[in-house]
Write an enzyme that holds these catalytic residues in place. Structure first.
Site, PDB file in Angstrom:
ATOM      1  N   CYS A  29       0.482  -1.139  -0.099  1.00  0.00           N
ATOM      2  CA  CYS A  29      -0.324  -0.096   0.256  1.00  0.00           C
ATOM      3  C   CYS A  29       1.215   1.384  -0.285  1.00  0.00           C
ATOM      4  O   CYS A  29       1.557   1.181  -1.235  1.00  0.00           O
ATOM      5  CB  CYS A  29      -0.725  -0.107   1.349  1.00  0.00           C
ATOM      6  N   HIS A  49      -3.259  -5.057  -0.089  1.00  0.00           N
ATOM      7  CA  HIS A  49      -3.570  -5.475   2.002  1.00  0.00           C
ATOM      8  C   HIS A  49      -3.446  -6.909   2.147  1.00  0.00           C
ATOM      9  O   HIS A  49      -4.603  -7.820   2.263  1.00  0.00           O
ATOM     10  CB  HIS A  49      -3.995  -5.254   2.739  1.00  0.00           C
ATOM     11  N   GLU A  74      -2.070  -9.056   4.689  1.00  0.00           N
ATOM     12  CA  GLU A  74      -1.672  -9.002   6.349  1.00  0.00           C
ATOM     13  C   GLU A  74      -3.104  -9.179   6.770  1.00  0.00           C
ATOM     14  O   GLU A  74      -3.327  -9.854   7.425  1.00  0.00           O
ATOM     15  CB  GLU A  74      -0.973  -8.031   6.632  1.00  0.00           C
TER      16      GLU A  74
END
Length: 352
Positions: free
Chosen positions: A166, A279, A281
């Site tokens: 990001c 993202h 994660e």
């Protein structure tokens, strides 16, 4: 004597002599069968099996990899945890993301003196740039310094991967293009999306190489990744910039809420550097937003992406002193629970 033993067994157990007489016959037959099986099929009783040593691990790979994660300005909770002007944080989801694939984390605190940061870089086998909002000042300069060091290590024959997520990808885009105004406004805050693979996109050797075909297909049709940004870069602007297009291959694009295309995944042509506008994660380790995908396929996406980073880090030739690693691991810090308010990250590590 054998008959007497059978008679004694019959009396003791209450089993008729006629039935007992078959026991030694059956045992002899079974042992003969085992012998034949061993001779013809290599079948052994547990007590007869030969001990075998485990195969040796690949000596060219490092099985204790460490990833450096750069901290971001603030406390990760809009000042609700600390208002210290020197505070920086790492969302715990990034740490768990790395750990889930078999690596440990050393925090690269962006406010540390440059010589300290460079010393820490010698203790890790790869680097991760996180998401966030800071794109100028000391933070930007720290990211630029580390990025250039990553390239230097690889140019020197040291395989040293970088994941830029990001904001991290946005900053790398600015650094590589040498244009701090190259990014464009997009409407992709708190939005789950698909990934659309570009025509002739390379799969082998990239973050997607180990994805099962079915999961790759679902990335195109199902919203399996989480976006949360207001800046991005269109495929046309990306490809028109020769510095960017000669450094990165565009693997995927995505659409914002206004159906505008932007580059969402890139892979360096010549370096183990991968950029994500999304993202990876969050699917597994963040819960604040109801829009974060938590399906089984979404969790698989997170795991495959984490596995690729750590598999690249295992190729590192760096073998740092273990005590120095222990002294700098993120386990020396305590995470703060910030998710109770229902906003932001669930946990953060704060450095002051």
């Amino acid at each position: 004597m054998a008959i007497d033993a059978v008679r004694s067994f019959s009396v003791t157990t209450g089993i008729s002599f006629r039935n007992c007489i078959w026991i030694p016959i059956l045992m002899i037959t079974f042992l003969k069968f085992v012998g034949l099986a061993e001779a013809h099929f290599g079948i052994f009783l547990p007590s007869q099996r030969l001990s075998s040593a485990c195969s040796a691990p690949d000596p060219d790979l490092y099985y204790r990899p460490v990833i450096g994660i750069v901290s971001h300005p603030g406390d990760g909770a809009s000042g609700r945890l600390t208002n210290a002007t020197n505070a920086s944080y790492i969302a715990a989801s990034y740490v768990k993301f790395v750990e889930s694939a078999g690596a440990r984390v050393i925090p690269l605190i962006y406010t540390e003196p440059p010589e300290q940061l460079l010393k820490k870089l010698d203790l890790v086998n790869g680097v991760l740039f996180t998401g966030g909002s800071a794109n100028s000042g000391l933070y930007f300069e720290t990211i630029r310094t580390i990025f250039k060091k990553v390239l230097e290590k690889n140019d020197g024959g040291h395989h040293f991967p970088l994941y830029a997520t990001c904001l991290g990808f946005e900053l790398v885009t600015m650094i590589v293009s040498e244009d701090n105004n190259i990014l464009e406004e997009v409407s992709a805050r708190n939005q789950a999306s698909t990934l659309q693979f570009t025509e002739n996109a390379t799969i082998d050797g990239t973050v997607f190489e180990r994805f099962p075909p079915g999961l790759l297909k679902k990335l195109n049709t199902d919203c399996l990744v989480m976006q949360n940004h207001h800046l991005g870069i269109s495929p046309r602007r990306f490809l028109d910039n020769k510095k960017l297009s000669s450094f990165f291959e565009v693997l995927t694009t995505s659409k914002d809420e206004n159906n505008k295309d932007y580059v969402s995944t890139v892979s360096s042509w010549n370096y183990p550097v991968t950029g994500f506008q999304w993202h990876p994660e969050k699917n597994t380790f963040e819960w604040a937003s109801p829009r974060i995908p938590h399906t089984e396929e979404a969790i698989q996406v997170t795991q495959h992406v984490a596995n690729f980073l750590v598999s690249e880090a295992r190729k590192s030739i760096n073998r740092p002193p273990e005590q120095e690693v222990l002294n700098n691991l993120i386990y020396n810090y305590i995470p703060s629970y910030s998710g109770k308010a229902g906003r932001g990250f669930d946990q953060v590590y704060i450095f002051t």
